[in-house]
Structure formats: structure tokens, C-alpha cells
Write a protein that holds these residues in place. Structure first.
Motif, mmCIF file in Angstrom:
data_model
loop_
_atom_site.group_PDB
_atom_site.id
_atom_site.type_symbol
_atom_site.label_atom_id
_atom_site.label_comp_id
_atom_site.label_asym_id
_atom_site.label_seq_id
_atom_site.Cartn_x
_atom_site.Cartn_y
_atom_site.Cartn_z
ATOM 1 N N GLU A 234 23.085 -32.853 -40.687
ATOM 2 C CA GLU A 234 24.466 -32.124 -40.785
ATOM 3 C C GLU A 234 25.221 -31.519 -39.868
ATOM 4 O OE1 GLU A 234 26.478 -31.208 -43.991
ATOM 5 O OE2 GLU A 234 25.016 -32.738 -44.164
ATOM 6 N N LYS A 235 23.979 -30.547 -38.489
ATOM 7 C CA LYS A 235 24.689 -30.088 -37.578
ATOM 8 C C LYS A 235 25.518 -31.068 -36.422
ATOM 9 C CE LYS A 235 20.985 -30.930 -34.485
ATOM 10 N NZ LYS A 235 21.877 -31.782 -33.150
ATOM 11 N N ASP A 236 25.887 -32.028 -37.041
ATOM 12 C CA ASP A 236 26.807 -33.162 -35.952
ATOM 13 C C ASP A 236 27.577 -33.691 -36.506
ATOM 14 O OD1 ASP A 236 24.472 -33.900 -33.996
ATOM 15 O OD2 ASP A 236 23.823 -35.503 -35.619
ATOM 16 N N TYR A 237 28.854 -33.236 -37.560
ATOM 17 C CA TYR A 237 29.611 -32.941 -38.125
ATOM 18 C C TYR A 237 30.556 -31.835 -38.087
ATOM 19 C CZ TYR A 237 28.029 -36.588 -41.767
ATOM 20 O OH TYR A 237 27.526 -37.889 -41.997
ATOM 21 N N LEU A 238 31.406 -32.143 -36.601
ATOM 22 C CA LEU A 238 32.539 -31.228 -36.050
ATOM 23 C C LEU A 238 32.277 -30.215 -35.460
ATOM 24 C CD1 LEU A 238 34.521 -31.759 -39.983
ATOM 25 C CD2 LEU A 238 35.289 -32.819 -37.527
ATOM 26 N N ALA A 239 31.229 -30.005 -34.680
ATOM 27 C CA ALA A 239 30.583 -29.127 -34.277
ATOM 28 C C ALA A 239 31.096 -27.608 -33.695
ATOM 29 C CB ALA A 239 29.621 -29.658 -33.642
ATOM 30 N N LEU B 14 38.134 -25.176 -44.707
ATOM 31 C CA LEU B 14 38.997 -26.352 -44.469
ATOM 32 C C LEU B 14 38.726 -27.525 -43.235
ATOM 33 C CD1 LEU B 14 42.469 -24.722 -43.658
ATOM 34 C CD2 LEU B 14 41.355 -25.799 -45.826
ATOM 35 N N VAL B 15 37.583 -27.042 -42.762
ATOM 36 C CA VAL B 15 36.844 -28.012 -41.563
ATOM 37 C C VAL B 15 35.946 -28.674 -43.209
ATOM 38 C CG1 VAL B 15 35.243 -28.258 -39.683
ATOM 39 C CG2 VAL B 15 36.698 -26.679 -40.026
ATOM 40 N N ALA C 187 41.574 -28.683 -30.380
ATOM 41 C CA ALA C 187 40.436 -29.032 -30.335
ATOM 42 C C ALA C 187 39.939 -29.659 -31.083
ATOM 43 C CB ALA C 187 40.006 -27.237 -29.765
ATOM 44 N N ALA C 188 40.879 -29.519 -32.294
ATOM 45 C CA ALA C 188 40.306 -29.660 -33.805
ATOM 46 C C ALA C 188 40.630 -31.598 -33.967
ATOM 47 C CB ALA C 188 41.682 -29.782 -34.644
#
Length: 104
Positions: free
Chosen positions: A3-8, A20-21, A73-74
Motif C-alpha cells: 500500500e505504501k508504494d502507491y503514490l507515496a 483525491l489521491v 509532482a503528481a
């Protein structure tokens, strides 16, 4: 993938509202669910990435409404997450190709 790997980077930056993330994460997890089902047809996988990317495109107005935007950044955070997915599931699609439908 963890889970921590998504869109950190997006989660760490208060400029991006977490809710939104979370929506972007949900779209990417739909692709992961397809990959975890054992799908290996690259056309099917690319279609799933296209669908997710178009879904992310459709969030741009909602980001704007919340004083945010899908900017550099996004883009980098989304690209890094997509690349992690491709590597983790050993998908032979280039990251730029995977997100070819992006408008951000």
C-alpha cells in the motif's frame, strides 16, 4: 505491491487532497487486480491502463475545485507508481506507453 508504494509522494504532499489521491489509487488498483488475476495479454493490460489514465484525466477538474492540480509532482508520482506496477508484475509495456492517454 505494498500500500505504501502507491503514490507515496502525493500522499506526503498536503497540496494533494488525500481523498483525491485515493481515487487515483483506486483506478490503479483496478489494473493491479487484473494483473493479479493472471492476465497476460498485453493488449488487455494496456486497455486497463488506458481506462485508468482516462479516469485520472477526468479527476483534473475535481483537483482544481480543491485548490490542487495534477502537475509535475503528481505526474512523477503517478508515473513512478505505474512503473512499480509494471516491474512488480513483469509487464513488458513501457511506462510512457502505459499512460499514453494522459492529459496531465
Amino acid at each position: 505491491m505494498l500500500e505504501k508504494d502507491y503514490l507515496a509522494d502525493m500522499y506526503r504532499d498536503p497540496y494533494f487532497p488525500d481523498f483525491l489521491v485515493d481515487k487515483i489509487k483506486t483506478l490503479l488498483k483496478e489494473v493491479v487486480a487484473l494483473l493479479e488475476s493472471g492476465e497476460s495479454d498485453l493488449e488487455v493490460i494496456q486497455a486497463a491502463f488506458d481506462k485508468a489514465t482516462i479516469g485520472i484525466n477526468e479527476l483534473e477538474e475535481e483537483f482544481d475545485d480543491n485548490d490542487s492540480e495534477i502537475e509535475t509532482a503528481a505526474r512523477e508520482s503517478i508515473g513512478e507508481t505505474v512503473d512499480l506496477i509494471l516491474v512488480h508484475y513483469k509487464v513488458a509495456i513501457d511506462c510512457e506507453e502505459a499512460i499514453r492517454e494522459r492529459e496531465w
